[in-house]
Design a protein around this motif. Sequence first.
Motif, mmCIF file in Angstrom:
data_model
loop_
_atom_site.group_PDB
_atom_site.id
_atom_site.type_symbol
_atom_site.label_atom_id
_atom_site.label_comp_id
_atom_site.label_asym_id
_atom_site.label_seq_id
_atom_site.Cartn_x
_atom_site.Cartn_y
_atom_site.Cartn_z
ATOM 1 N N LEU A 136 -36.942 -7.145 32.372
ATOM 2 C CA LEU A 136 -35.387 -6.042 32.682
ATOM 3 C C LEU A 136 -34.317 -6.960 32.244
ATOM 4 O O LEU A 136 -33.237 -6.705 31.616
ATOM 5 C CB LEU A 136 -35.447 -5.646 34.245
ATOM 6 C CG LEU A 136 -34.377 -4.716 34.485
ATOM 7 C CD1 LEU A 136 -34.488 -3.389 33.501
ATOM 8 C CD2 LEU A 136 -34.470 -4.423 35.992
ATOM 9 N N ALA A 142 -28.751 -6.187 30.494
ATOM 10 C CA ALA A 142 -28.815 -5.379 31.605
ATOM 11 C C ALA A 142 -27.266 -5.458 32.682
ATOM 12 O O ALA A 142 -26.716 -6.804 32.924
ATOM 13 C CB ALA A 142 -29.893 -5.908 32.759
ATOM 14 N N ASP A 146 -27.362 -0.700 34.940
ATOM 15 C CA ASP A 146 -28.860 -0.659 34.615
ATOM 16 C C ASP A 146 -29.531 -1.408 35.978
ATOM 17 O O ASP A 146 -30.501 -0.525 36.235
ATOM 18 C CB ASP A 146 -28.899 -1.663 33.399
ATOM 19 C CG ASP A 146 -28.412 -0.959 32.208
ATOM 20 O OD1 ASP A 146 -28.117 0.126 32.200
ATOM 21 O OD2 ASP A 146 -27.979 -1.766 31.377
#
Length: 848
Positions: A136, A142, A146
């Motif tokens: 991630l 990100a 997010d």
Amino acid sequence: MHPLHDHVAQHLAEHLRNRRIVVWYDAERSLAPFVNELRNAPRMPGAVVRVSVDSIDAQLVEYDGSFFELRAAIEPLVSGDEPNTLFVYIAAARPDRRESVLLEIEKAGHTEEPDLERLARNCLRRRYTDGAIDDLLAFGRATYQDLARAASDTSSSEPPSILRTVFHDARDTDSLLATWLAVASRDAELEEKGARPELVKLVCSRLGIELPLDAALAKLRAVVLRAVLAGEFRLDLRCPPPHSLDGVPKPIEGSAETATRDVAAKLRTMFADFYPALADRVEAELGLGAAPIPPEALGSIDTFRFEERALLAHCTALVAAQQFEEALTIVVERERSFWVDRDISRKAQWEACRRMAELGKATTTVLVDIRGIGTDAAAWIDAYTSPDGWYRMDQAQRRLESWLGTLDDEPDERALGVVRRCYDDACNALATGFTKALVTGNWALKSRLHQTQVYSTVVADRPKPVAYFLVDSLRYEMGVELVARLPADAEVSLRPAVGALPSITPIGMAALQPGAASSFDVVEQGDKLGARIDDVFLPDRAARGKFAAARVPNLVDLPLDQVLGLPPSKLVKKLNGAQVVIVRSQEIDLIGEAGLPIQARHVMDTVIDNIARAIKKLAAAGVENAVVAADHGHLFFPTDRDESMRTDSPGGRQLELHRRCWIGRGGTTPPGCIRVAAAALGYRSDLEFVFNAGAGVFRAGGDLSYHHGGISLQELIVPVLTVRLKACASIAPASGPITVAGVPEAVTNRIFTSTLQLGGPELGLFSSAMTVRPLLVAAGKEVGVAGWCVEGGLDQTSGNLTVHAGKVVTVAMLLQDDSVASLRLVVQDPSTDAELYRSAEIPVRLGV
């Protein structure tokens, strides 16, 4: 809001609580969305906005391009005695550590550059493994939004962790990995749910270990376990690793090193019962036990069993080489070793090593100090009895020899021999130097309390009734320890007294009698040696008893055993109307003279505790004042004196011959001895005394390890304690705060362990820590104490143990009197003697 907002708010609130002012520099503006959520309104330049941060009311001030304008907005908020709780958010700028306009404000509060990725990672670990989080956060793409979506239970677009469903009870990633490595019981579920890929990714992400995806879980486990334990061992090593580790990947610097240490530590804490087999297997696979690794390079963590044994051997070698400080450093580092804590016999050996090193260090101090002490006898006494004085050497020796008597296996013979010889040398140097100082000063010590003055100066002035303890052979260091065993609220003073020569029981006990201050001589009468006070000849205890009873109205005379053994009601009746209560203790001298050195050391320790118990018991019976004095001290060695330390009798008209003195007339003075006329000591007598100038003994028959009669500091300087202790009822609570477990059904070894924990209905009253005193009791007498503990703080001098809430304390109880048929484990409140716990009667079956 959402979990990420709550997590960041909690982080901010913690600093607001601690410092009231928090300044955030956010150059990348990564946390601007969080500040917008916090403000919950459009941003107004220069405005001061009230916000709630995790239930804390604070004022938000934001940077708008000018630090001077920002400072102007802040100053009114912090100028008072109680500054407002303030959150300063500075976007698109970095802190200037030297010339910041806000430097005073930053110093007053907490300043940081918050890391969104780090904050988000900690939040996301509640739902995802590190492998999924790494994906991630890859490439730093990100955003706050997010990460907020990923952290939300309902809106996350990322799949939840399968591993988390299998290891649902794991508190964090490292706990999950430790659980998988320790037990294979969840492998079937891992395979069934297809969690192998996620596990492999997690191991790679967290530990930096590349694993084949198609290998069996058992093989993967073996590879990772070897890498984790070998990795921790390698990281702790202070030398190049052995070649057997060449095939094991080295942990990558940074987070993988930290994770390796954390997982290894969790294996020991979470799976202590499994860890020995796991570590032993890896140790054998890598051949570490036979690897040429210097013990001093093994670091501070014992990953493998061989480390503990190698280090103890190294430690005892240091003691044998008289490197006592270095040995003590290692012992302190190893106090909480996993292998030591789990094996009572190993813990006992480490404790023996500690006590050897402490004794060696103390002897070194004495031998250095006496070089510059001079020939003033009073200065020698001061150096011996000062709070950090030379008496500590004798205390260390007694503790060591007492501990050795409990061990099934003696420690290293060379190391033990070295410290015993060091003690011999120090005792001989002390005795020789002190004797020389006395001779130089013509045996005069007028500025010091003399034994003959104890009754008139100390006892007679105490409020009545007063208990007068006459303890045979209690040397000064034991008096210091007795002070520590008394309740904290007792009024206690300790001072040294110079004993009467020769330092033998008939003379010393007579010197403690009333009237001795004005009239005291050592004489011969009817071929017997004794003291004379007011023309009354006192050769033995019977004569001294009659003498005291005739001069002290309402005198009660009791042995220590009777004081301890009588029920409280009968003791009160026995003491009714008494003004002076003489309490006699002969245990030390009796067992010492019997030639049983190991038993003698144990008895010496228990006598200290039992005198303290008797003082408290007498206070409860109404005798609140006490004086403790001794007739003489003693020298004590583990074996008979070497032939070189033995001296033939001077001959002549011998009246008495003791191990440390000859009494008579005429004869010759052997080498290494001095002759003193009774008149030189102030006695009206024509007797002569011959003493060993050092620590030697006369060939007097019997055991020559325990002796007295001479003029060493240990024999001649005796303790005089005055105690005032208010009567306090010792009532055991119906349900105490201490929970005790692991009490044996029978005592089959002189050392056994039990566990103590704060618990019971009163736990809330003792939520942080509590001081207790565990002891072993038989027939009203103390027969054992705590020797060491794990997870608690044990004061070796007082015997008090600190138990912290939430921790189980393992205590090793040391039986010091193995003649008892049964005993009880008792836990007391040391300030009141209230019993917090008392076990059932436990039979003693040593040797079973």
